[in-house]
Design a protein around this motif. Structure first.
Motif, PDB file in Angstrom:
ATOM      1  N   SER A 133       0.799  -1.226   0.000  1.00 10.27           N
ATOM      2  CA  SER A 133       0.000   0.000   0.000  1.00 10.27           C
ATOM      3  C   SER A 133       0.830   1.273   0.000  1.00 10.27           C
ATOM      4  O   SER A 133       0.331   2.337  -0.365  1.00 10.27           O
ATOM      5  CB  SER A 133      -0.918   0.019   1.222  1.00 10.27           C
ATOM      6  N   ALA A 134       2.114   1.166   0.424  1.00  7.75           N
ATOM      7  CA  ALA A 134       2.967   2.351   0.642  1.00  7.75           C
ATOM      8  C   ALA A 134       2.420   3.226   1.757  1.00  7.75           C
ATOM      9  O   ALA A 134       2.633   4.441   1.771  1.00  7.75           O
ATOM     10  CB  ALA A 134       3.147   3.164  -0.644  1.00  7.75           C
ATOM     11  N   TYR A 135       1.716   2.610   2.694  1.00  8.36           N
ATOM     12  CA  TYR A 135       1.229   3.303   3.888  1.00  8.36           C
ATOM     13  C   TYR A 135       1.943   2.760   5.116  1.00  8.36           C
ATOM     14  O   TYR A 135       2.356   1.593   5.148  1.00  8.36           O
ATOM     15  CB  TYR A 135      -0.281   3.108   4.064  1.00  8.36           C
ATOM     16  N   SER A 136       2.058   3.598   6.131  1.00 14.57           N
ATOM     17  CA  SER A 136       2.656   3.164   7.385  1.00 14.57           C
ATOM     18  C   SER A 136       1.656   2.335   8.190  1.00 14.57           C
ATOM     19  O   SER A 136       0.447   2.319   7.902  1.00 14.57           O
ATOM     20  CB  SER A 136       3.080   4.383   8.221  1.00 14.57           C
ATOM     21  N   GLU A 137       2.175   1.655   9.203  1.00 12.48           N
ATOM     22  CA  GLU A 137       1.318   0.844  10.074  1.00 12.48           C
ATOM     23  C   GLU A 137       0.227   1.687  10.709  1.00 12.48           C
ATOM     24  O   GLU A 137      -0.931   1.268  10.793  1.00 12.48           O
ATOM     25  CB  GLU A 137       2.180   0.174  11.154  1.00 12.48           C
ATOM     26  N   ARG A 138       0.564   2.885  11.148  1.00 17.35           N
ATOM     27  CA  ARG A 138      -0.426   3.748  11.798  1.00 17.35           C
ATOM     28  C   ARG A 138      -1.538   4.148  10.829  1.00 17.35           C
ATOM     29  O   ARG A 138      -2.731   4.117  11.179  1.00 17.35           O
ATOM     30  CB  ARG A 138       0.257   5.004  12.348  1.00 17.35           C
ATOM     31  N   THR A 139      -1.158   4.486   9.594  1.00 22.32           N
ATOM     32  CA  THR A 139      -2.160   4.864   8.603  1.00 22.32           C
ATOM     33  C   THR A 139      -3.051   3.680   8.257  1.00 22.32           C
ATOM     34  O   THR A 139      -4.276   3.823   8.131  1.00 22.32           O
ATOM     35  CB  THR A 139      -1.478   5.399   7.330  1.00 22.32           C
ATOM     36  N   LEU A 140      -2.459   2.502   8.101  1.00 21.14           N
ATOM     37  CA  LEU A 140      -3.247   1.301   7.814  1.00 21.14           C
ATOM     38  C   LEU A 140      -4.196   0.978   8.957  1.00 21.14           C
ATOM     39  O   LEU A 140      -5.366   0.631   8.738  1.00 21.14           O
ATOM     40  CB  LEU A 140      -2.316   0.118   7.555  1.00 21.14           C
ATOM     41  N   ARG A 141      -3.687   1.066  10.173  1.00 19.35           N
ATOM     42  CA  ARG A 141      -4.526   0.759  11.338  1.00 19.35           C
ATOM     43  C   ARG A 141      -5.724   1.695  11.398  1.00 19.35           C
ATOM     44  O   ARG A 141      -6.867   1.255  11.621  1.00 19.35           O
ATOM     45  CB  ARG A 141      -3.703   0.875  12.624  1.00 19.35           C
ATOM     46  N   ASN A 142      -5.489   2.976  11.175  1.00 20.56           N
ATOM     47  CA  ASN A 142      -6.588   3.942  11.217  1.00 20.56           C
ATOM     48  C   ASN A 142      -7.584   3.698  10.079  1.00 20.56           C
ATOM     49  O   ASN A 142      -8.805   3.790  10.271  1.00 20.56           O
ATOM     50  CB  ASN A 142      -6.033   5.367  11.131  1.00 20.56           C
ATOM     51  N   ALA A 143      -7.049   3.377   8.882  1.00 19.79           N
ATOM     52  CA  ALA A 143      -7.934   3.146   7.731  1.00 19.79           C
ATOM     53  C   ALA A 143      -8.811   1.922   7.950  1.00 19.79           C
ATOM     54  O   ALA A 143     -10.017   1.947   7.668  1.00 19.79           O
ATOM     55  CB  ALA A 143      -7.099   2.980   6.460  1.00 19.79           C
ATOM     56  N   PHE A 144      -8.243   0.832   8.461  1.00 19.38           N
ATOM     57  CA  PHE A 144      -9.023  -0.378   8.719  1.00 19.38           C
ATOM     58  C   PHE A 144      -9.996  -0.169   9.873  1.00 19.38           C
ATOM     59  O   PHE A 144     -11.121  -0.675   9.851  1.00 19.38           O
ATOM     60  CB  PHE A 144      -8.092  -1.563   9.004  1.00 19.38           C
ATOM     61  N   GLN A 145      -9.559   0.581  10.884  1.00 14.24           N
ATOM     62  CA  GLN A 145     -10.445   0.846  12.016  1.00 14.24           C
ATOM     63  C   GLN A 145     -11.654   1.644  11.565  1.00 14.24           C
ATOM     64  O   GLN A 145     -12.797   1.356  11.964  1.00 14.24           O
ATOM     65  CB  GLN A 145      -9.684   1.605  13.106  1.00 14.24           C
TER      66      GLN A 145
END
Length: 218
Positions: A133-145
């Motif tokens: 995705s080229a996203y960080s873990e924090r960005t992915l976590r927020n997007a999935f949440q």
């Protein structure tokens, strides 16, 4: 206990943790220089302690016998911890996870979700998701949440269990509990049985037999 470190994987992991704000090649050059890990701050001390507690898990006989070790992605945790220890200043500085140019976050997450569903037959680590995705873990976590009400790891586990239930209720003629487990990325039948029994509250062999009887498969 021996653990061989792949320099390229470490650089890719560190780049993914920055949301690819810093290039893999730049981090590879930085990591090529000698490093001495020292606990100058509380954060660095905690990172080193995480490594000390994680390495022994590689030799834990219970995890090896039950097949839990691959599912825990211990190797990915070790790479991420070492990357944080060596490049923590870069990883923690500035905004991360802008994603590829020309793509909206919704489109990127849609494509990532499709990729996950198409790859449930293999282990999927957090570093895989960052690199896709080229996203960080924090960005992915927020997007999935925001979209699913849980983090990416929890969502992937739910997808595996949902796929398992569908396959058990509508088995193919040559399906068995073992082949279904392998098709969903489980390397060990015992772990698959435990996860499904906990989620469904019924023995998998019984569920599969009932499904076959209802379908007239004999």
């Amino acid at each position: 206990m021996l653990f061989s470190l792949d320099a390229d994987r470490l650089a890719r992991t560190a780049a993914g943790m920055t949301g690819f704000r810093v290039s893999t090649s730049k981090l590879r050059k930085r990591l090529a220089s000698p490093h001495r890990l020292q606990a100058h701050t509380g954060v660095e001390r905690d990172v080193l302690q995480t490594l000390q507690h994680t390495f022994p898990l590689l030799d834990a006989p219970g995890l090896q016998l039950e097949g839990t070790l691959p599912l825990l992605a211990i190797d990915d945790l070790i790479y991420r911890t070492i990357a944080l220890a060596l490049c923590g200043d870069v990883i923690r500085s500035g905004p991360a996870g802008q994603g590829p140019r020309g793509s909206t976050k919704a489109v990127i997450i849609d494509e990532l979700v499709d990729w996950i569903r198409a790859n449930l037959d293999r282990p999927i680590s957090l570093s895989d998701l960052e690199q896709r995705s080229a996203y960080s873990e924090r960005t992915l976590r927020n997007a999935f949440q925001n979209r699913f009400g849980c983090g990416p790891s929890e969502w992937i586990r739910e997808q595996r269990l949902a796929a398992a239930r569908e396959r058990l209720l509508n088995p193919r003629p040559d399906d068995s509990v073992s082949t279904i487990a392998q098709a969903l990325g489980y390397r060990h039948l015992s772990q698959f049985s435990r996860d499904c029994n906990r989620a469904f509250g019924v023995r998998l062999s019984d569920l599969l037999r009932q499904s076959r009887q209802g379908m007239g498969q004999g």
